[in-house]
Design a protein around this motif. Sequence first.
Motif, short mmCIF file in Angstrom:
data_model
loop_
_atom_site.label_atom_id
_atom_site.label_comp_id
_atom_site.label_asym_id
_atom_site.label_seq_id
_atom_site.Cartn_x
_atom_site.Cartn_y
_atom_site.Cartn_z
N ASP A 134 0.93 -1.35 -0.28
CA ASP A 134 -0.04 0.05 0.08
C ASP A 134 0.95 1.22 -0.09
O ASP A 134 0.49 2.27 -0.59
CB ASP A 134 -0.97 0.12 1.24
N ILE A 135 1.93 1.27 0.84
CA ILE A 135 3.00 2.55 0.91
C ILE A 135 3.29 2.45 -0.53
O ILE A 135 3.65 3.87 -1.03
CB ILE A 135 4.04 2.42 1.77
N TYR A 136 3.86 1.60 -1.37
CA TYR A 136 4.57 1.69 -2.64
C TYR A 136 3.25 2.17 -3.63
O TYR A 136 3.70 3.16 -4.20
CB TYR A 136 4.93 0.34 -3.19
N ALA A 137 2.03 1.78 -3.47
CA ALA A 137 1.29 2.02 -4.24
C ALA A 137 0.93 3.89 -4.05
O ALA A 137 0.44 4.61 -4.81
CB ALA A 137 0.06 1.41 -4.03
N ALA A 138 1.03 4.18 -2.88
CA ALA A 138 0.72 5.63 -2.75
C ALA A 138 2.04 6.47 -2.80
O ALA A 138 1.82 7.76 -2.94
CB ALA A 138 0.18 5.51 -0.95
N ALA A 139 3.00 5.83 -3.14
CA ALA A 139 4.13 6.78 -3.41
C ALA A 139 4.34 7.76 -4.41
O ALA A 139 3.81 7.20 -5.62
CB ALA A 139 5.62 5.72 -3.35
N ALA A 140 4.48 8.87 -4.07
CA ALA A 140 4.46 9.79 -5.31
C ALA A 140 5.49 9.72 -6.17
O ALA A 140 5.49 10.10 -7.50
CB ALA A 140 4.11 11.11 -4.74
N LEU A 141 6.75 9.28 -5.80
CA LEU A 141 7.86 9.03 -6.46
C LEU A 141 8.15 7.54 -6.36
O LEU A 141 8.44 7.22 -5.17
CB LEU A 141 8.94 9.95 -5.81
N ARG A 171 17.74 9.94 -6.90
CA ARG A 171 16.98 10.70 -6.07
C ARG A 171 17.10 12.21 -6.59
O ARG A 171 16.20 13.03 -6.62
CB ARG A 171 16.93 10.41 -4.66
N ALA A 172 18.47 12.60 -6.55
CA ALA A 172 18.76 13.95 -6.91
C ALA A 172 18.23 14.52 -7.85
O ALA A 172 17.37 15.75 -7.67
CB ALA A 172 20.31 14.21 -6.51
N PRO A 173 18.29 14.16 -8.98
CA PRO A 173 17.56 14.50 -10.44
C PRO A 173 16.19 14.98 -10.05
O PRO A 173 15.53 15.70 -11.03
CB PRO A 173 17.79 13.63 -11.38
N GLN A 174 15.43 14.36 -9.28
CA GLN A 174 13.94 14.56 -8.96
C GLN A 174 13.75 15.32 -7.86
O GLN A 174 12.47 15.87 -7.50
CB GLN A 174 13.28 13.05 -8.38
N LEU A 175 14.51 16.18 -7.20
CA LEU A 175 14.25 16.98 -6.38
C LEU A 175 13.42 18.17 -6.67
O LEU A 175 12.48 18.65 -5.61
CB LEU A 175 15.45 17.55 -5.50
N SER A 176 13.50 18.62 -7.72
CA SER A 176 12.71 19.84 -8.11
C SER A 176 11.02 19.38 -8.31
O SER A 176 10.33 20.35 -7.88
CB SER A 176 13.15 20.49 -9.35
N SER A 177 10.72 18.51 -8.65
CA SER A 177 9.55 17.88 -8.87
C SER A 177 9.25 16.96 -7.61
O SER A 177 7.92 17.01 -7.27
CB SER A 177 9.34 17.15 -10.05
N PRO A 179 10.43 16.97 -3.96
CA PRO A 179 11.21 17.42 -2.87
C PRO A 179 11.24 16.37 -1.98
O PRO A 179 10.70 15.67 -1.64
CB PRO A 179 10.57 18.78 -2.42
N LEU A 180 12.36 16.57 -0.98
CA LEU A 180 12.48 15.92 0.09
C LEU A 180 11.13 15.87 1.11
O LEU A 180 10.59 17.11 1.19
CB LEU A 180 13.48 16.18 0.94
N GLY A 181 10.44 14.78 1.67
CA GLY A 181 9.37 14.68 2.38
C GLY A 181 8.33 14.08 1.49
O GLY A 181 7.38 13.55 2.03
N THR A 182 8.54 13.68 0.20
CA THR A 182 7.68 13.19 -0.75
C THR A 182 7.96 11.67 -0.34
O THR A 182 8.95 11.15 -0.40
CB THR A 182 8.17 13.45 -2.33
N LEU A 183 6.66 11.07 -0.59
CA LEU A 183 6.92 9.48 -0.17
C LEU A 183 7.46 8.88 -1.33
O LEU A 183 7.03 9.00 -2.53
CB LEU A 183 5.34 9.22 -0.03
N VAL A 184 8.40 8.10 -1.05
CA VAL A 184 9.56 7.44 -2.06
C VAL A 184 9.41 5.83 -1.91
O VAL A 184 9.02 5.31 -0.87
CB VAL A 184 11.00 7.75 -1.90
N GLY A 185 9.20 5.39 -3.07
CA GLY A 185 9.05 3.76 -3.23
C GLY A 185 10.04 3.41 -4.02
O GLY A 185 10.59 3.85 -5.00
#
Length: 382
Positions: A134-141, A171-177, A179-185
């Motif tokens: 469920d966490i992976y499904a919810a991950a925005a990134l 992870r670093a190239p995705q920070l602009s779209s 940011p840290l705090g985004t749910l990651v899977g």
Amino acid sequence: MRHMRPTLHILAFVLLVETSIAQMLQLPARPADALSRDELIQVIAPLLRQSREDTLFRQIMSGNVPQFIRSLVPVSSSASIGGKQYSVTYYVTPDYLAVGSDESYFLAPMTPSLAQRLADFLSCTLPTRKMVNDIYAAAALKLPPAPIPPSPDMTTVPVFAQHDSMVWSQRAPQLSSSPLGTLVGGTKKDVVVSNKIRNDLKAGVPRPVVIYGWHQLNGVPIQPLYNGHGETYADYSHGIRLVHETVVVNGSAITISAILKDDTLSALLSDEGPIPIPRYGDAPTGVENKPATKPQGMSLFQNFPNPFNPSTKITFQLSAPSDVKLTVYDVLGREVAVLVNETEEVGTYAMLFDASALSSGVYLYRLTAGETSQVRKMLLMR
């Protein structure tokens, strides 16, 4: 000492505190002189496993954790059980547990023993297989897994650091779209709670770690539920996702442990049926936020406010006259204050604890009444 009567206001305060705590990891502020990612790696690289994990524990409990990891992210799911619709919302770390700063952090693999120890101190649990899905499904990134070929070195800090750098390069190239705090899977396997901690054991592995996940972008996990490694094992691919124990089911607060033990509600969080002992190691003997049963003759309530600075109120209740001692300890077990040490009558008591002379951090307070005792945690944040 002042006697009080329990009121609805106190119950409302307790609920408010629980709700706010469920959205944050309760840790002290990161010290100005805390070790950086690279400094930490240099310190732990030559250490044997137990010394390494003791160091990680001290670093995390002292507050050497990125700010973004502390703000927990809600994940919701629902199910129809017995003809009734249920919804649950729980709060998870947005990424795997890390040491360091927002600018430079280390996703630290660790054994289930250390993971459970941290979870207990932080009023958290580890996820189940269903929760990982469920966490992976919810991950925005969602990032693609980056495996390293198996070798005898995969349980060593240099390989931990190598994989950490590989994940950061994704992870670093995705920070602009994102940011840290985004749910990651997708970046690690999860250490999970499961009935396989104690059942369906492999030969020669009486106390295993159970791992699962590392989802690919197509949603299929690389790692099926597996309990073939012992509890002292951790390799570069293992991640620790903490989930706060307090959750909301159909608008009411309840703990994950209570859900997983319940024949009906367990389906909300588990695809294995009920999990009677949803943790690693033995059941805790007192350092928990909510005891499963109330000790006869006394009750120790959560301090309020919590976190606090510099003082907080500790309330307890006696249903029989008792020899009472209320003591405060630091996380190393050193006594820092004795608030009560005398015989008390039946009643409710509120004690003010002034921590002006103490440093920020997690403290424990123990109430002993006769042969019964309870312990709770509190957080001083300056």
